[in-house]
Design an enzyme around this catalytic site. Structure first.
Site, PDB file in Angstrom:
ATOM      1  NE  ARG A  16     -36.993 -17.143  25.908  1.00 55.81           N
ATOM      2  CZ  ARG A  16     -36.820 -16.225  25.645  1.00 55.81           C
ATOM      3  NH1 ARG A  16     -35.768 -15.458  25.738  1.00 55.81           N
ATOM      4  NH2 ARG A  16     -37.923 -15.491  25.391  1.00 55.81           N
ATOM      5  CB  ILE A 439     -18.375  -5.663  17.854  1.00 55.59           C
ATOM      6  CG1 ILE A 439     -16.941  -5.762  18.316  1.00 55.59           C
ATOM      7  CG2 ILE A 439     -18.504  -6.886  17.128  1.00 55.59           C
ATOM      8  CD1 ILE A 439     -15.724  -5.357  17.416  1.00 55.59           C
ATOM      9  N   GLY A 440     -20.867  -3.537  16.386  1.00 52.23           N
ATOM     10  CA  GLY A 440     -22.017  -3.531  15.833  1.00 52.23           C
ATOM     11  C   GLY A 440     -23.188  -3.292  16.506  1.00 52.23           C
ATOM     12  CB  SER A 441     -25.503  -5.323  18.739  1.00 54.94           C
ATOM     13  OG  SER A 441     -24.507  -5.941  19.653  1.00 54.94           O
ATOM     14  CB  CYS A 651     -16.373 -13.451  20.121  1.00 55.41           C
ATOM     15  SG  CYS A 651     -18.020 -13.385  19.183  1.00 55.41           S
ATOM     16  CD  GLU A 673     -11.868 -13.212  24.060  1.00 53.56           C
ATOM     17  OE1 GLU A 673     -11.539 -12.813  25.069  1.00 53.56           O
ATOM     18  OE2 GLU A 673     -11.047 -13.977  23.569  1.00 53.56           O
ATOM     19  CG  HIS A 702     -19.354 -11.668  26.737  1.00 56.55           C
ATOM     20  ND1 HIS A 702     -18.136 -11.237  26.215  1.00 56.55           N
ATOM     21  CD2 HIS A 702     -20.039 -12.186  26.126  1.00 56.55           C
ATOM     22  CE1 HIS A 702     -18.411 -11.590  24.918  1.00 56.55           C
ATOM     23  NE2 HIS A 702     -19.969 -12.175  25.029  1.00 56.55           N
TER      24      HIS A 702
HETATM   25  N1  GLN Z   1     -22.270  -7.478  14.908  1.00 55.96           N
HETATM   26  C1  GLN Z   1     -22.621  -8.506  15.997  1.00 55.96           C
HETATM   27  C2  GLN Z   1     -23.035  -7.772  17.372  1.00 55.96           C
HETATM   28  O1  GLN Z   1     -22.316  -6.712  17.500  1.00 55.96           O
HETATM   29  C3  GLN Z   1     -21.455  -9.453  16.381  1.00 55.96           C
HETATM   30  C4  GLN Z   1     -22.094 -10.234  17.561  1.00 55.96           C
HETATM   31  C5  GLN Z   1     -21.150 -11.545  17.784  1.00 55.96           C
HETATM   32  O2  GLN Z   1     -19.953 -11.461  17.454  1.00 55.96           O
HETATM   33  N2  GLN Z   1     -21.390 -12.435  18.387  1.00 55.96           N
HETATM   34  O3  GLN Z   1     -23.942  -8.033  18.096  1.00 55.96           O
HETATM   35 ZN    ZN Z   2     -18.429 -11.190  19.145  1.00 55.30          ZN
END
Ligand code: GLN
Ligand code: ZN
Length: 762
Positions: A16, A439-441, A651, A673, A702
């Site tokens: 990478r 959304i979680g993270s 998304c 999204e 993003h």
């Molecule tokens: N729960 C995941 C996050 O928040 C969802 C990520 C995603 O939709 N790509 O990272």
């Molecule tokens: Zn997402």
């Protein structure tokens, strides 16, 4: 004499290197010259690897700093004016501004990004309007061609074709058809072909992957017209037309009749296209590139079978008119197996990554040209591995099969309809109108990455690792309380990746050590490999969620990845239908969902961001996919009680044609999204009268840009207007893991303020 050719090679570098160099450049640690030098070195490596594999015709122009569609737009001068204001359109500042936006006062939003056909690669969506003008900016491509020729590479420039370039873009005004720009665009392509020829190219590949979708008469006419113009522009230049990922279908005849010298067929996705082409008649002057090696998956080929197909072509056309190729660009598979020392030896023997695949291509070309004896070793090894895999106990688990066979329709159905569940959930989960959540993270900090690396290397043990993760969970829970979010998350600190994390814990999955694949820009993923029947040996997330919930009075949302996404973002078995694998995964997730519920988690989100990209490219196959994919999701979720709230998240999805299927998932809440695509897709949900609740992302995670309160309040008002305010949730459009806390926290504060402002307006 059969020729071997490649359609595209991974460009991220074996370790990478491109990611590192690019991110260093963004952070100001590397200057433009340094980045260009790193890129040149990566390209040289790509070409060396292909030469070593014995490939006769090697692509040039498959390298990109971010995305090949953006490169194509830049090449023809179609970068929108707002980015050109940052300088030379082929220069890095304008280019990266279009790709990622510009942070800060007077900043710029990036171009939209969306899935590349049915892959997990994302491309940058060009914008077109009545005013779009084109002009040729070939410097980068020509420089790469010179670079390759100087290294003695049998270079073949690869271009995204004009029709696909226009079709993959987006009109800035409703009703405008980008294809109407074709007349303006074609002269630029014509000029480009002439330039490539002057620079010493003899053979050029033009990709028109739009053939993989259902074409209308407008596209057909556009394709014919383009190739006529391109042909006339470059007499003597050998032209190849390539499409991949699906059959040419009804348009095989059109493809065969276009004035090119070589037509590429993806015989992995569409093995019958060969017989189709042979029976329709391949024009005398046309050769076929037969894509017999799977560019989308990691399995070692059955060379005997592939050779059979090639020989079928050879019998009719003669060896001179057959080229041997992978099915599509190898962008979608990891670079090579060299790093994979940890997986079971047996499994490793069944695999082939990009480098190994090119050796398969060469072996087949040799066998075709000189007879099977010329590739005797490769064929024998292939036979041995194919037989071993089919018989291996690593692959087959009778208990999993029996559980699947015993399922009935009730297993995939919630106990009560949405309305009743809504009441039960409302009574148990205290939430205001327009509830806020994420959304979680949460951001993955360097400290977290270091913690994981230390555990991997054995520098710290499990106890120290767990303690580190718990500390991060506690920090994120406190932070969310302080920001004032309503439904909290634990932050996913323990996850390297939303699929890999589960892949590491499920039986039937193998992780790779170095199997990176580009997802978008510098973001790479390491998809797990599903090689056998799947089940969940033990709980995967319960301890983290129970801990998070123990720290707060507010509800914490459990967080799992859904069966369709796990399937989509893994390399899957090619020895059973995807449906079967999806359902096996669904049952494993179901076990986890029920354990979370039993542990007192009130809301559980099952992410399905890849649901849309799994939809087959052609209409005829869609219904079947939507049937089993929705069923797999419901199988994973339907075991819970009414009062447990099931969320899902998706998304970058265009929902227009699949809203009924999304409704069929029967999730209580879905977040989608919507920030980048300007809330457009809400219309689809309102037209369909989507029955449950929706959280349209009010800001784009993003981009590093921090959106203002008013901007988000406005998005929210628009959503509430269209969907009804009692149905709307407030959230970013995706997880925050790629952001820094310095960006995420102010954005979330603004988001919470926006929700409050809109609530107060009654
Ligand atoms: N729960 C995941 C996050 O928040 C969802 C990520 C995603 O939709 N790509 O990272
Ligand atoms: Zn997402």
């Amino acid at each position: 004499m059969a020729t071997s050719l490649n359609l595209g090679y991974p460009r991220i570098g074996p370790r990478r290197e491109l990611k590192r160099a690019t991110e260093d450049f963004w952070a100001g640690r590397l200057d433009a010259e340094g980045l260009e030098a790193a890129a040149a070195e990566i390209r040289a490596g790509m070409w060396r690897a292909q030469a070593a594999a014995g490939i006769d015709s090697v692509p040039v122009g498959d390298f990109s700093f971010y995305d090949q569609v953006l490169d194509a737009a830049v090449l023809v001068g179609a970068l929108p004016a707002r980015y050109r204001a940052l300088g030379d359109p082929t220069g890095l500042p304008a280019y990266f501004a279009a790709a990622r936006g510009v942070a800060g006062e007077g900043g710029l939003a990036p171009l939209e990004m969306t899935k590349w056909f049915d892959t997990n690669y994302h491309y940058i969506v060009p914008e077109y309007s009545e005013e779009t003008e084109f002009s040729l900016h070939p410097e980068r491509l020509l420089a790469q061609l010179r670079e390759a020729l100087a290294l003695g590479v049998p270079a073949r420039p690869v271009l995204l074709g004009p029709v696909s370039l226009l079709r993959l873009g987006k009109p800035t005004a409703p009703g405008f058809d980008p294809l109407s720009l074709l007349g303006r665009l074609l002269p630029v392509y014509a000029e480009l072909l002439a330039k490539l020829r002057e620079e010493g190219a003899a053979f050029v590949q033009i990709d028109e992957p739009i053939f993989a979708t259902d074409l209308g008469d407008v596209e057909r006419a556009a394709l014919r017209r383009s190739f006529e113009v391109l042909r006339a522009a470059a007499p003597g230049l050998r032209l190849m037309l390539a499409s991949y990922f699906a059959s040419y279908g009804k348009d095989l005849g059109l493809a065969l009749s276009l004035p090119v010298d070589v037509l590429h067929l993806d015989l992995v996705r569409a093995p019958r296209d060969l017989a189709g082409a042979l029976s329709q008649g391949v024009p005398e002057a046309l050769s076929l590139s037969l894509g017999v090696i799977d560019g989308r998956n990691v399995w070692r080929a059955n060379l005997r079978e592939a050779l059979g197909l090639l020989e079928e072509g050879q019998r009719v056309l003669g060896g001179e008119r057959i080229l041997v190729a992978p099915s599509c660009s190898l962008l979608h598979v990891p670079i090579d197996l060299g790093a994979e020392t940890a997986m079971p030896q047996e499994l490793r023997g069944w695999l082939a990554f990009a480098g190994e695949k090119l050796r398969e291509v060469s072996a087949l070309a040799a066998a075709l040209t000189k007879g099977p004896e010329a590739a005797q070793d490769a064929l024998a090894e292939s036979d041995r591995q194919v037989a071993a895999r089919a018989a291996s106990p690593l692959v087959h688990d009778p208990a999993v099969r029996a559980r699947l066979a015993a399922l009935g329709p009730d297993d995939a159905r919630r106990k009560s309809p949405g309305e009743l569940r809504r009441a039960a959930q409302g009574a148990r989960i205290p939430l205001p109108e327009l509830p806020t959540t994420t959304i979680g993270s949460f951001p993955q900090t360097p400290e977290l990455r270091a913690l994981r690396a230390k555990r991997r290397s054995g520098e710290i043990g499990d106890a120290a690792y767990e303690e580190g993760i718990r500390a991060e969970i506690a920090r994120v829970v406190r932070l969310q309380e302080e920001i004032g979010l309503d439904l909290l998350v634990h932050g996913e600190a323990e996850r390297n990746d939303m699929v890999e994390y589960f892949g590491e814990q499920l039986a039937g999955f193998a992780a790779t050590q170095g199997g990176w694949v580009q997802s978008y820009g510098t973001r790479c993923v390491k998809p797990p490999i599903i090689y056998g029947d799947v089940h969940r040996p033990q709980p995967m997330t319960v301890r983290w969620l129970s801990y998070a919930q123990s720290l707060t009075e507010r509800p914490v949302k459990g967080m799992l990845t859904g069966p369709v996404t796990i399937l989509q973002w893994s390399f899957v078995r090619d020895d059973q239908p995807r449906e079967t694998t999806a359902k096996q995964i669904a049952l494993a997730i179901r076990d986890e969902v029920l354990d979370l519920e039993a542990a007192g988690i009130l809301a559980i989100q099952i992410d399905e961001p890849a649901f849309r990209e799994g939809v087959p490219l052609q209409q005829t196959e869609r219904d079947d996919y939507l049937r089993w994919a929705t069923e797999a999701f419901r199988l994973a979720t339907a075991g819970v009680r009414d009062e447990t709230q099931i969320h899902s998240h998706m998304c970058y999805s265009e929902f227009n044609d699949i809203v009924p299927a999304i409704a069929d998932l029967d999730a209580d809440v879905i977040s989608i999204e919507a920030a980048r695509s300007g809330m457009e897709l809400l219309e689809a949900f309102s037209r369909f009268a989507y029955p449950n609740e929706i959280g349209p992302g009010v800001y784009d995670i993003h981009s590093p840009r921090v959106p203002g309160v008013e901007e988000m309040a406005e998005a929210l008002r628009a959503a509430a207007e269209v969907l009804g305010r009692t149905k709307v949730w407030v959230n970013p459009d995706c997880g925050l893991k790629t952001r820094r806390f310095e960006e995420a926290v102010p954005a979330l504060r603004n988001m919470v303020a926006a929700a409050r402002a809109v609530r107060e307006q009654g």
